[in-house]
Design a protein around this motif. Structure first.
Motif, short mmCIF file in Angstrom:
data_model
loop_
_atom_site.label_atom_id
_atom_site.label_comp_id
_atom_site.label_asym_id
_atom_site.label_seq_id
_atom_site.Cartn_x
_atom_site.Cartn_y
_atom_site.Cartn_z
N ARG A 1 -3.47 9.41 5.60
CA ARG A 1 -4.27 10.23 4.70
C ARG A 1 -3.32 11.15 3.91
NH1 ARG A 1 -7.12 8.80 8.96
NH2 ARG A 1 -9.34 8.30 8.71
N TYR B 1 -5.04 -0.92 3.90
CA TYR B 1 -5.96 -0.58 4.98
C TYR B 1 -7.34 -0.18 4.47
CZ TYR B 1 -1.98 -0.67 8.15
OH TYR B 1 -0.89 -1.08 8.89
N SER B 2 -7.43 0.27 3.23
CA SER B 2 -8.72 0.69 2.71
C SER B 2 -9.09 -0.10 1.46
CB SER B 2 -8.70 2.19 2.37
OG SER B 2 -7.97 2.42 1.17
N GLY C 1 -2.33 3.38 5.45
CA GLY C 1 -3.17 3.81 6.56
C GLY C 1 -3.13 5.30 6.83
N ARG D 1 -12.90 -4.18 10.17
CA ARG D 1 -13.35 -3.24 9.13
C ARG D 1 -12.14 -2.61 8.46
NH1 ARG D 1 -18.65 -1.32 8.86
NH2 ARG D 1 -20.02 -2.02 10.55
N THR D 2 -12.31 -2.27 7.20
CA THR D 2 -11.28 -1.52 6.51
C THR D 2 -11.29 -0.09 7.05
OG1 THR D 2 -12.76 -0.80 4.74
CG2 THR D 2 -11.62 -2.91 4.44
N GLN D 3 -10.24 0.64 6.75
CA GLN D 3 -10.16 2.00 7.27
C GLN D 3 -11.23 2.91 6.66
OE1 GLN D 3 -6.57 4.74 6.82
NE2 GLN D 3 -6.17 3.82 8.81
N ASP D 4 -11.74 2.54 5.48
CA ASP D 4 -12.82 3.32 4.90
C ASP D 4 -14.19 2.75 5.24
OD1 ASP D 4 -12.01 1.21 3.31
OD2 ASP D 4 -12.20 2.28 1.41
N SER E 1 0.84 -1.20 0.00
CA SER E 1 0.00 0.00 0.00
C SER E 1 0.87 1.25 0.00
CB SER E 1 -0.90 -0.01 1.23
OG SER E 1 -1.44 1.26 1.47
N ASP F 1 -10.83 1.08 -0.98
CA ASP F 1 -10.70 1.98 -2.13
C ASP F 1 -9.32 1.87 -2.76
OD1 ASP F 1 -11.78 3.91 -3.86
OD2 ASP F 1 -10.85 5.54 -2.74
N GLU F 2 -8.27 1.90 -1.94
CA GLU F 2 -6.92 1.81 -2.48
C GLU F 2 -6.63 0.41 -3.02
OE1 GLU F 2 -2.24 2.79 -1.45
OE2 GLU F 2 -3.67 2.55 0.20
#
Length: 628
Positions: free
Chosen positions: A115, A148-149, A113, A179-182, A109, A151-152
């Motif tokens: 932003r 972590y997300s 994690g 859960r994912t970070q999003d 990634s 989307d990515e």
């Protein structure tokens, strides 16, 4: 020619390799360099690591390309070498693996994690550039890991599918919340990725075996596709400037069969794992035949229902009086019980406050609240400590970690405690942020645990951290943490002496599960003038026992305790945990007046019973004996 990786994983287990980055770190390579650059500067080093994992039993190697993208390499001025580094990484791994083993291109990634100020278009460009280079050297698959997300992860997966129908493994880094970070449940994320072309789904990094298992058990519906898991070797501890992982190879071997039962077909290791961990997995799974994927039903974690105990103590209390003796004075006179109750990870404080009332009724002398322990975000212990004081009259004893605040924030925090009348604190280093639920957060560490003790005590002299005089003096009673679960107890005591020299007024230990160690602590610390509170945390289940022993830094369980807890769950496990804790209290109370009880999973009924047991045993039965 090797069969397609997807075909093999549908019918058998493949052992993957272990960590590359942390293994190189253990070998002496500094953390502030690009390990991926070694593909072109020291290929023999990377080849040797691959060889060690193959000798340990790995059948699948990851290329040393986790951070070999434009964005990450630019930090080291290597952005022009993306293709060269990735292609070299594949060539090294393929040469080591030979024709009979699999090589997958590792793609990590980019956001990790955090932003970052990076657009989706830029993410796609980075992934496509790296993946194109990996594919050009003929990898057997692509492993997208430590995402972590959702989307990515979708961006990375689409980048692979733009060029190839090659097998793709998608692995998330999540905590036990699942859960994912999003915000997506893992079942939702897996369903999306399966529909968009992922072939193998799974988890790596961030958690040890138990954390990953707990998330796997939350997956919904039949597991119709193979899973992959690459756990960390437990949680990292930060010791003398170095990251240390505690989960042993033997423990990894024991967990391997449980992963297979949950549908795992590809199993390796992430941060902290070594060739020894992979050898243990390989040995444990030798000749193990996995059940057909279609026959494996997803498991649900057992809901544990605990009878709520509410203390009807009327409305708001008046809090404590300033004349109350402090903990240090109290423990010199009699047995004194501090109970830890973790702040919630949610906005609902109902059960927390119920627990505080019950522990007050049981006779606890103070309620201690951790400061985002294990780097997991929880409600402010300052706010809850104030509420505890007002509503129950219990003395709050608040932990303060070096991790989360710089010098400015720490002094501001301490001034706030003083304004609220919270005068008992425990100064701790704090677990590194990268291993918590917000791995992109910064670990500040402006101060060491020694320095924070000294600077808090400086406020008692009416002097600010800056050295400027204050208009009045604070009155903090400062505790220090002590981990006796070490090979050389004498050396640990020497470190403790430095904390006392820095100004520590009392000591609170990590949980101890061995009566002989309690006696040894008493002998090794008998020359110290400050009181020690022996930490005892009742075990909640057999799985809880194994998790603490193998994955949590600073905690060691005896073989006897692990054997007694083995296989016990629910109320049966908690009852045994309390029974073992009482035996530990029998020894602890012979040597120490200070008792520090830690509440597991908000099961405050357990620590309430143990608090009552202390009073019953000492002849100071102020409250009825609680029973589970």
């Amino acid at each position: 020619m090797k069969p397609d990786l997807r075909t093999v994983l549908n019918r058998e287990i493949i052992i993957g390799d272990g960590a590359m980055g942390t293994f190189l770190y253990q070998l002496g390579f500094p953390v502030n360099t690009s390990y991926e650059e070694l593909n072109i500067t020291s290929p023999d080093v990377i080849s040797d690591v691959h060889g060690q994992y193959l000798n340990a039993g790995a059948r699948l190697l990851e290329t040393n390309t986790f951070s070999a993208n434009d964005y990450k390499l630019a930090r080291f001025g290597l952005e022009s070498k993306v293709e060269e580094i990735n292609r070299a990484g594949v060539r090294i791994a393929k040469a080591a693996a030979g024709p009979e083993h699999y090589v997958v291109g590792a793609v990590g990634s980019i956001c990790g994690g955090k932003r970052l100020n990076i657009s989706k278009l830029e993410l796609s460009r980075n992934y496509e550039q790296q993946i194109d280079a990996l594919l050009s050297e003929g990898v057997d698959g692509i492993l997208c890991e430590t995402f972590y997300s959702l989307d990515e992860m979708r961006i990375a997966l689409h980048s692979v599918r733009k060029y190839s129908d090659i097998p793709v493994i998608c692995q998330f880094a999540v905590d036990q919340v699942g859960r994912t970070q999003d915000g997506f449940l893992m079942a939702e994320a897996f369903s999306t990725l399966r529909n968009e072309g992922a072939d193998i789904l799974g988890f790596n990094c961030h958690s040890g075996p138990q954390g990953i298992m707990s998330v796997m058990e939350q997956l919904d519906g039949p597991l119709s596709m193979p899973l992959s898991v690459y756990p960390n070797a437990g949680l990292a501890d930060y010791v003398d400037g170095h990251y240390v992982y505690g989960a042993s190879p033997e423990y990894f071997g024991e967990c391997a069969t449980s992963f297979v039962d949950l549908g795992t077909r590809l199993i390796g290791g992430c941060c902290g794992t070594t060739p020894d961990h992979i050898a243990a997995i390989s040995k444990a799974l030798n000749n193990v035949q996995p059940p057909p994927l279609a026959s494996i039903e997803a498991l649900s974690t057992e809901s544990i229902h605990v009878v709520e105990q509410t203390a009807n103590e009327g409305g708001r209390g008046n809090g404590r009086h300033a004349s109350d003796p402090n903990i240090v004075d109290l423990v010199k006179e009699r047995h004194t019980v501090i109970v830890e109750l973790d702040p919630p990870r949610d906005l609902d404080i109902t059960r927390f406050m119920q627990g505080a009332h019950v522990l007050k009724k049981a006779g606890a002398d103070a309620l201690t609240l951790a400061d985002n322990s294990l780097a997991v975000t929880r409600m402010s212990n300052m706010a809850l400590g104030h509420l505890v004081s007002i509503e129950t009259g219990l003395r709050p004893l608040i932990h303060i970690a070096c991790r989360d605040r710089n010098l400015i924030g720490t002094q501001s925090h301490m001034m706030g405690f003083d304004a609220l009348g919270i005068d008992h604190v425990l100064a701790v280093t704090g677990d590194p942020a990268r291993f918590g639920d917000l791995p992109g957060a910064s670990s500040v560490y402006d101060m060491t645990s020694f320095e924070i003790i000294r600077m808090i005590k400086q406020l008692n002299d009416g002097v600010a951290f800056s050295g400027k005089p204050l208009k009045q003096k604070a009155n903090f009673v400062v505790g220090a943490a002590f981990n006796p679960n070490v090979k050389h107890l004498g050396k640990a005591v020497q470190r403790l002496e430095k904390k006392i020299a820095s100004g520590a007024d009392y000591i609170m230990t990590q949980p101890v599960y061995d009566p002989e160690l309690i006696t040894a602590i008493a002998q090794e610390t008998r020359h110290l003038e400050v009181p020690i509170f022996i930490g005892i945390m009742p075990l909640a289940s057999g799985r809880n026992a194994e998790y603490l022993h193998n994955e949590v830094p600073g905690i060691q369980l005896s073989d006897e305790v692990r054997a007694r807890m083995s296989g016990l769950e629910g109320s049966e496990g908690r009852a045994m945990g309390v029974s073992i804790a009482k035996e530990l209290l029998d020894t602890a109370m012979e040597h120490f007046n200070g008792i520090y009880l830690m509440t597991p999973f908000m099961f405050y009924e357990m620590t309430a019973e143990l608090t009552s047991y202390v009073w019953q045993k000492s002849g100071r039965a102020l409250a009825p004996l609680f029973r589970l």
